[in-house]
Scaffold this active site. Structure first.
Site, PDB file in Angstrom:
ATOM      1  CG  HIS A   1      -1.689  -1.232   1.425  1.00 35.29           C
ATOM      2  ND1 HIS A   1      -2.908  -1.488   0.832  1.00 35.29           N
ATOM      3  CD2 HIS A   1      -1.377  -2.345   2.151  1.00 35.29           C
ATOM      4  CE1 HIS A   1      -3.321  -2.699   1.198  1.00 35.29           C
ATOM      5  NE2 HIS A   1      -2.407  -3.248   1.991  1.00 35.29           N
TER       6      HIS A   1
ATOM      7  CB  SER B   1      15.169  21.294 -15.475  1.00 34.59           C
ATOM      8  OG  SER B   1      14.484  22.514 -15.696  1.00 34.59           O
TER       9      SER B   1
ATOM     10  CE  LYS C   1      13.516  18.373 -11.105  1.00 29.12           C
ATOM     11  NZ  LYS C   1      12.297  18.768 -11.793  1.00 29.12           N
TER      12      LYS C   1
ATOM     13  CD  GLU D   1       9.822  11.204 -15.478  1.00 24.45           C
ATOM     14  OE1 GLU D   1       9.836  11.676 -14.347  1.00 24.45           O
ATOM     15  OE2 GLU D   1      10.092  11.883 -16.484  1.00 24.45           O
TER      16      GLU D   1
END
Ligand code: ARG
Length: 465
Positions: free
Chosen positions: A159, A280, A286, A293
């Protein structure tokens, strides 16, 4: 200017240019060219054996086809430059250009329907094998990772709540297991599609007395298809392969999701290599997990192709219908995408490094030792359900004191855990002990993970042979 059509006798009017472009598949079926040529060589030989063609004609056809294969290999732009309707027309037109009337004899008893079904199976076999070896390579990368990280202890989740500690090696081998089943699905699908449609004609079989079993063997198939309608109309073999690609992509998307979280600043468990992260354009600090992804995102794309192939076949009347031309882009893209994702996933795995301190620190919070404390009571004869309740109460107390279960005040311990007075709880509830206890088959104890790694190494070796 467009060339004459293979089917030019019946119609007198020209094709509408918009329809002509719409109807063409050469822009995307050209990747079947070598399969179409191999199939044509086998077909020429079969016609020779059936005495439809003379031996000298067969030899001439075969050498022209082989020459064409060479030319196409040397200059793939030949296909882009052609205005042929599809890859079958391309090969036949090229043959006629080389041999004149003899080239026109090759299509005797054959249809593009059994031809395309055969080409696709030849393609599918090769592409599925490439995917299988990439899956094996990714499994090898995961086994290497498991070996490097066997002693790194991660919080395991259910969970998405911290549950029990696990070895990072155990986590890696979970994905090896999943991928091995994905590979198994591919191999199963290949075994079921090991029959050759050639010789089924347009739909009813060919009227020439061909030895279809010999033809099938010549093309490396186990047998010839048994029903001509089935041979030209069925595309379930593609559905199965794309399903196997989809489950492999689901596996990759779950690995990606786990690692995107592990690599977040919130968790900080895992460092991804610079090879697979991007920055970024705006925020100089970043380091984004783009590779992961994209693995997650591309899973949707492959699953979408499965839906395309399934709906293409739903309610389709027997036998061949042009709808089936739409199978190609879906199948090709599903297989290309899966192959590329597996390659990138292996790069991600090979460059990943856990931060053992951060992982261990995360295991210190969240009472990951609560189950073990209950189990210690069970060992002293307390029924598990009672032990569970008592530890639940202690968890609340520990939270109030802001400590872990092994650092409870002596007063609380004496009150709630009198049976454990003789034990050193810090030692009993150490991460090492917690992991070691789970040495059941399939458990996360380092000794078990080590054995699983050894089993994997043997399995990988037998795959490579
Ligand atoms: N390009 C076609 C396809 O991919 C080949 C088969 C054409 N057959 C036909 N009867 N028009 O399906």
């Amino acid at each position: 200017m467009t060339s004459a059509k293979l089917w030019g006798g019946r119609q007198t009017g020209a094709l509408n240019p918009a329809f002509e472009a719409f109807n063409r598949s050469l822009p995307f079926d050209q990747r079947l060219v070598s399969m179409d040529i191999v199939g044509s060589v086998a077909w020429a030989k079969a016609l020779g054996q059936a005495e439809v063609l003379k031996a000298a004609e067969v030899a001439e056809l075969c050498s022209a086809l082989e020459q064409l294969a060479e030319e196409v290999r040397g200059d793939p732009d030949l296909l882009n430059a052609s205005d042929a309707e599809d890859v079958h027309a391309f090969v036949e037109e090229a043959l006629i250009a080389k041999l004149g009337d003899l080239g026109k004899r090759l299509h005797t008893g054959r249809s593009r329907n059994d031809q395309v079904a055969t080409d696709m199976r030849l393609y599918q076999r090769a592409a599925a094998k490439d995917i299988s070896s990439r899956i094996q390579d990714l499994i090898a990368a995961l086994v290497e990772l498991a070996e490097r990280e066997i002693d790194t202890v991660l919080p395991g989740y259910t969970h998405l709540q911290r549950a029990q500690p696990i070895s990072a090696g155990h986590h890696a081998l979970c994905y090896a297991e999943m991928l091995a089943r994905d590979e198994g699905r591919l191999s199963d699908a290949l075994a079921r599609q090991d029959t050759c449609p050639l010789g089924s004609g347009a739909l009813a079989g060919t009227a020439f007395d061909l030895d279809r079993e010999a033809l099938a063997k010549d093309l490396g198939f186990g047998a010839a298809t048994a029903n001509s309608l089935d041979a030209v109309a069925s595309r379930d073999s593609q559905l199965e392969l794309v399903f196997a690609c989809s489950t492999a992509m689901l596996t990759l998307s779950r690995l990606a999701e786990d690692w995107i979280f592990f690599a977040s600043q919130e968790a900080g468990f895992l460092k991804l290599s610079d090879e697979v992260t991007t920055g970024s354009s705006l925020m100089p600090q970043k380091k984004n997990p783009d590779a992961l992804e994209l693995l997650r995102g591309k899973a949707s794309r492959v699953m979408g192709h499965w839906t395309t192939l399934a709906s293409l076949q739903k309610g389709l009347p027997l036998a061949y219908n042009k709808d089936l031309q739409e199978d190609k882009e879906a199948l090709f893209d599903a297989m290309d995408t899966t192959l590329a994702c597996l390659e990138v996933a292996a790069v991600c795995v090979r460059g990943a490094k856990y931060d053992p301190q951060a992982c261990e620190a995360a295991c210190a919070g969240g009472h990951l030792d609560a189950t073990d404390l209950a189990d210690l009571l069970v060992a002293k004869g307390v029924p598990f359900r009672d032990a569970h309740e008592r530890i639940g109460i202690l968890v609340r107390a520990a939270d109030q004191e802001g400590v872990g279960l092994s650092q409870l005040s002596p007063a609380l311990s004496q009150q709630h855990l009198p049976e454990l007075a003789s034990l050193d709880l810090t030692e009993e509830l150490s991460l090492t002990r917690i992991l070691e206890r789970r040495c059941v088959l399939g458990g996360t104890a380092p000794s078990r993970v080590r054995a699983a790694i050894d089993t994997w190494k043997t399995r990988l070796k037998s795959w490579n042979n």
